[in-house]
Design an enzyme around this catalytic site. Sequence first.
Site, PDB file in Angstrom:
ATOM      1  N   ALA A 220      -5.201   1.694  -1.576  1.00 11.49           N
ATOM      2  CA  ALA A 220      -3.976   1.372  -0.844  1.00 11.49           C
ATOM      3  C   ALA A 220      -3.329   2.640  -0.285  1.00 11.49           C
ATOM      4  O   ALA A 220      -2.779   2.637   0.818  1.00 11.49           O
ATOM      5  CB  ALA A 220      -3.004   0.621  -1.739  1.00 11.49           C
TER       6      ALA A 220
ATOM      7  N   CYS B 215      -5.331   3.064  -8.536  1.00 11.04           N
ATOM      8  CA  CYS B 215      -6.275   2.844  -7.432  1.00 11.04           C
ATOM      9  C   CYS B 215      -5.786   3.570  -6.185  1.00 11.04           C
ATOM     10  O   CYS B 215      -4.601   3.546  -5.852  1.00 11.04           O
ATOM     11  CB  CYS B 215      -6.396   1.344  -7.170  1.00 11.04           C
ATOM     12  SG  CYS B 215      -7.528   0.915  -5.833  1.00 11.04           S
TER      13      CYS B 215
ATOM     14  N   TYR C  38      -1.802  -3.118  -0.930  1.00 10.99           N
ATOM     15  CA  TYR C  38      -2.031  -2.980  -2.368  1.00 10.99           C
ATOM     16  C   TYR C  38      -3.520  -3.046  -2.658  1.00 10.99           C
ATOM     17  O   TYR C  38      -4.318  -3.498  -1.834  1.00 10.99           O
ATOM     18  CB  TYR C  38      -1.282  -4.062  -3.159  1.00 10.99           C
ATOM     19  CG  TYR C  38      -1.931  -5.424  -3.139  1.00 10.99           C
ATOM     20  CD1 TYR C  38      -2.815  -5.823  -4.142  1.00 10.99           C
ATOM     21  CD2 TYR C  38      -1.668  -6.321  -2.108  1.00 10.99           C
ATOM     22  CE1 TYR C  38      -3.416  -7.077  -4.125  1.00 10.99           C
ATOM     23  CE2 TYR C  38      -2.256  -7.583  -2.085  1.00 10.99           C
ATOM     24  CZ  TYR C  38      -3.135  -7.957  -3.093  1.00 10.99           C
ATOM     25  OH  TYR C  38      -3.724  -9.190  -3.062  1.00 10.99           O
ATOM     26  N   CYS C  39      -3.891  -2.587  -3.868  1.00  8.97           N
ATOM     27  CA  CYS C  39      -5.297  -2.663  -4.277  1.00  8.97           C
ATOM     28  C   CYS C  39      -5.374  -3.082  -5.743  1.00  8.97           C
ATOM     29  O   CYS C  39      -4.940  -4.175  -6.083  1.00  8.97           O
ATOM     30  CB  CYS C  39      -6.049  -1.368  -3.971  1.00  8.97           C
ATOM     31  SG  CYS C  39      -5.239   0.163  -4.515  1.00  8.97           S
ATOM     32  N   ARG C  40      -5.905  -2.221  -6.622  1.00  6.10           N
ATOM     33  CA  ARG C  40      -6.164  -2.630  -8.008  1.00  6.10           C
ATOM     34  C   ARG C  40      -5.067  -2.236  -8.990  1.00  6.10           C
ATOM     35  O   ARG C  40      -5.178  -2.509 -10.173  1.00  6.10           O
ATOM     36  CB  ARG C  40      -7.498  -2.037  -8.473  1.00  6.10           C
ATOM     37  CG  ARG C  40      -8.693  -2.599  -7.732  1.00  6.10           C
ATOM     38  CD  ARG C  40      -9.960  -1.834  -8.058  1.00  6.10           C
ATOM     39  NE  ARG C  40     -11.119  -2.372  -7.355  1.00  6.10           N
ATOM     40  CZ  ARG C  40     -12.168  -1.648  -6.965  1.00  6.10           C
ATOM     41  NH1 ARG C  40     -12.204  -0.348  -7.232  1.00  6.10           N
ATOM     42  NH2 ARG C  40     -13.159  -2.221  -6.317  1.00  6.10           N
TER      43      ARG C  40
END
Length: 217
Positions: free
Chosen positions: A184, A181, A175-177
């Site tokens: 990921a 985003c 996962y990221c933001r």
Amino acid sequence: MRAIKNHLYEQVARIGKAMASPKRLELIELLCQGEKTVEILAAQAEISVKLASAHLKELRLARLVETRKDGKYVLYRLASNSVANLWVSLRAEAEERLVELQLALASIVAHGDDLESLDRDSILRKAQAGEVLVLDVRPLDEYASAHLPHARSLPLDELKQRLAELPKDTPVVAYCRGPFCLMAKDAVELLQKKGYRAFHLTDGVAEWRAHGLPLET
């Protein structure tokens, strides 16, 4: 009485006006990850420092963003977690209403793995039990500010060089933001090419918090 009502609506409209800019929304999303300087925000949003400062000024006037001094630096932060929740709600409503947004998001996340059907609570339980590896591919300072429970930090720009640190027999949830985003997505594509079983969790810390789930710092 009409003048009072007009004034009330005008005040609420200040929030809408402040958020009625794609770049300001992106800056809010970036600030959901933690405090940042204007220079970092400008670089991550791919705009000039001057333009970032102008957008941040509008967000400050609407009381959505606050600042604090740290030595010679000025750090920007969201005024409260409710601002992050507002962003998550606005984005979710847009996704519900706008076919164009649905199609754009579908191009980011490829479905098909049975891991995709796991809900947030299931991911949390499996991560705690060591049955999946939750991978946070954001920059390290964002991970340090807040991250999903049991998540491991491995920034995207270090992933290729550090693949040997990841067990091949454990599924990876990257996962990221948040849904917009792409870090990921890029991480999952790299992991899958290298033989890992990986999938993209579109949640970020803001989405996780908005659903009442715990975070770690």
